[in-house]
Write a protein that holds these residues in place. Structure first.
Motif, PDB file in Angstrom:
ATOM      1  N   GLN A  93      16.790  -8.586 -21.568  1.00 22.88           N
ATOM      2  CA  GLN A  93      17.769  -7.545 -21.836  1.00 22.88           C
ATOM      3  C   GLN A  93      17.325  -6.342 -21.020  1.00 22.88           C
ATOM      4  O   GLN A  93      16.128  -6.092 -20.877  1.00 22.88           O
TER       5      GLN A  93
ATOM      6  N   SER B 176      17.646  -2.155 -19.950  1.00 24.82           N
ATOM      7  CA  SER B 176      18.010  -0.780 -20.282  1.00 24.82           C
ATOM      8  C   SER B 176      17.696   0.085 -19.078  1.00 24.82           C
ATOM      9  O   SER B 176      16.629  -0.043 -18.477  1.00 24.82           O
TER      10      SER B 176
ATOM     11  N   THR C 231      20.646   3.538 -21.298  1.00 28.45           N
ATOM     12  CA  THR C 231      21.901   2.802 -21.331  1.00 28.45           C
ATOM     13  C   THR C 231      21.591   1.319 -21.295  1.00 28.45           C
ATOM     14  O   THR C 231      20.808   0.865 -20.458  1.00 28.45           O
ATOM     15  N   GLU C 232      22.177   0.570 -22.212  1.00 29.67           N
ATOM     16  CA  GLU C 232      22.034  -0.885 -22.188  1.00 29.67           C
ATOM     17  C   GLU C 232      22.906  -1.428 -21.049  1.00 29.67           C
ATOM     18  O   GLU C 232      24.097  -1.130 -20.982  1.00 29.67           O
ATOM     19  N   LEU C 233      22.292  -2.191 -20.171  1.00 31.60           N
ATOM     20  CA  LEU C 233      23.036  -2.794 -19.065  1.00 31.60           C
ATOM     21  C   LEU C 233      23.575  -4.158 -19.479  1.00 31.60           C
ATOM     22  O   LEU C 233      23.013  -4.814 -20.355  1.00 31.60           O
ATOM     23  N   PHE C 234      24.636  -4.579 -18.848  1.00 32.47           N
ATOM     24  CA  PHE C 234      25.260  -5.873 -19.109  1.00 32.47           C
ATOM     25  C   PHE C 234      25.699  -5.986 -20.567  1.00 32.47           C
ATOM     26  O   PHE C 234      25.619  -7.058 -21.171  1.00 32.47           O
ATOM     27  N   ALA C 235      26.152  -4.869 -21.134  1.00 30.38           N
ATOM     28  CA  ALA C 235      26.645  -4.811 -22.519  1.00 30.38           C
ATOM     29  C   ALA C 235      25.621  -5.346 -23.517  1.00 30.38           C
ATOM     30  O   ALA C 235      25.969  -5.866 -24.566  1.00 30.38           O
ATOM     31  N   GLY C 236      24.342  -5.230 -23.174  1.00 29.93           N
ATOM     32  CA  GLY C 236      23.285  -5.691 -24.069  1.00 29.93           C
ATOM     33  C   GLY C 236      23.078  -7.191 -24.071  1.00 29.93           C
ATOM     34  O   GLY C 236      22.224  -7.701 -24.780  1.00 29.93           O
ATOM     35  N   ASN C 237      23.896  -7.909 -23.284  1.00 31.71           N
ATOM     36  CA  ASN C 237      23.755  -9.368 -23.203  1.00 31.71           C
ATOM     37  C   ASN C 237      22.550  -9.726 -22.345  1.00 31.71           C
ATOM     38  O   ASN C 237      22.292  -9.089 -21.328  1.00 31.71           O
TER      39      ASN C 237
END
Length: 75
Positions: free
Chosen positions: A46, A48, A56-62
């Motif tokens: 995951q 950030s 910010t979480e990248l890739f919607a946290g996926n």
């Protein structure tokens, strides 16, 4: 044996949905011909992005697959 002082390690990480796609990109970009080799295990991460006062979480946290490669370069 340690690298000479005129060499340094350079890293490149490919992020992809699957390990197969990451390795296909490695091959498509001819990274082996540029001296890159796998630096460790390929695995799900995951991501950030941290800066300023937050993250910010990248890739919607996926989770995405990260494959890191390295090479020695002059420098």
């Amino acid at each position: 044996m340690s690298p000479s002082s005129s060499e340094r390690e350079e890293y490149l990480t490919i992020i992809a949905p699957t390990a197969g796609e990451a390795m296909a990109q490695f091959k498509a970009r001819h990274l082996d011909e540029q001296g890159y080799a796998i630096a460790g295990k390929i695995g799900r991460h995951q991501f950030s992005l941290v800066g300023g006062e937050g993250s910010t979480e990248l890739f919607a946290g996926n989770g995405m697959i990260a494959a890191t490669f390295s090479r020695k370069v002059a420098g």
